[in-house]
Design an enzyme around this catalytic site. Sequence first.
Site, short mmCIF file in Angstrom:
data_model
loop_
_atom_site.label_atom_id
_atom_site.label_comp_id
_atom_site.label_asym_id
_atom_site.label_seq_id
_atom_site.Cartn_x
_atom_site.Cartn_y
_atom_site.Cartn_z
CB CYS A 114 65.60 78.72 52.71
SG CYS A 114 67.43 77.01 51.90
CG HIS A 150 68.45 83.73 56.15
ND1 HIS A 150 67.18 82.54 56.09
CD2 HIS A 150 69.30 83.29 55.86
CE1 HIS A 150 67.30 81.49 55.53
NE2 HIS A 150 68.43 82.00 55.30
CG HIS A 205 68.38 76.19 57.39
ND1 HIS A 205 68.10 76.85 56.40
CD2 HIS A 205 69.77 77.34 56.53
CE1 HIS A 205 67.36 77.47 56.51
NE2 HIS A 205 68.81 77.43 55.65
#
Length: 373
Positions: A128, A261, A296
Amino acid sequence: MTHDVAVTGMAWTTALGTGLDEVWGQLLGGATGLRETESTLVLRNRLAAQVPDPPADWSPTRRQVGLTAATLRRAIEHAGAPPDTLPVIGTSYGPHLDEPSGDLRRWAAEATAAAGLTRPPLTVTSACSSGSDAIAAAARLIREGAAEACVCGGVDVLTPAKRLAHTALGTMSPTLLRSFDLRHDGTLLGEGAGFCVLERLDRARSRGAVVHAVMRGSGSSNDAATMTSPDLSGDGVLLAVRRALSDAGASADDVAVVNAHGSGTPVNDHVETVVLSRMFTGRRPVAFATKGAFGHTLGATGALEAIAVILALRESKVPPVYGLSEPAEDFPLPLPVGGPSEIGEGLGISVTLAFGGFNTCLVFARPVVGDVG
């Protein structure tokens, strides 16, 4: 000799749409692209972004190529950049969990060619953090004189295998993605792409380009703890942030805004809370997060969040965190709840945490007034 790095173009494809100002306006208004689905592929939740139920003839690789090419093309057009701009493309698994015979370099080359770019792409995959690391790598190439301009960022397509894998890992929320909320219980997946055009600042000025931001620095680290969970001490993330600020010649007191995040999982939210508490002992910058709006997006997330930071600096405000109504009591920074929050003068940073222990921080500054156009 090192060079200052200007951001002269941006483009994103998100669960809320594709226009920079259009999507930003929706974020400020508290919108989300997450929606309910009847999918049998989501075992712990009924929410997804962008592609709830792919049709039978749907191809992850075709989707990845199309998403990449369309977003690259818009970034290049936004910057007025030439076709020989170097592409640096990040992705997590891309289409490869569902089509394991695929080749990262092959589809990336196909996508860049479809976007009208003439140079073969460099590819980055660090889970990620891929989008953030692609931007950091491109900036380093420019600063060290190895490239004059790059189009860089991340892309990831939402596939059945990714949703099943995150379900098996127990990271998916059965309710809603609520970053830093007392009720947070997991993340929800989306797909997207984000690309920035970076070039030498003197080159951008000489061709009369609009400078949207200056990239001041970056830093990275690896926890080397577990395959999927961060080090609970936060030491690795803190190291990445400190390295980024050192690279920028700045300190924590210079930071006005933090894009966290904000995955909504209790473990990740805890680690970020620890890191931000240790990092910001003086000035308290405003923090925000966009995953409640975009989902996400895995390898694309760092690129989308870099663009969000640049827009926040431009507008001197941040959007509310979707799904946040009861901030955790120990979260150390101001959070926008229910509406946008103003930010002051200073730098913007974006922090990304990834499976495999990857941590990345990017640092951006507002452009000089004469460069804005």
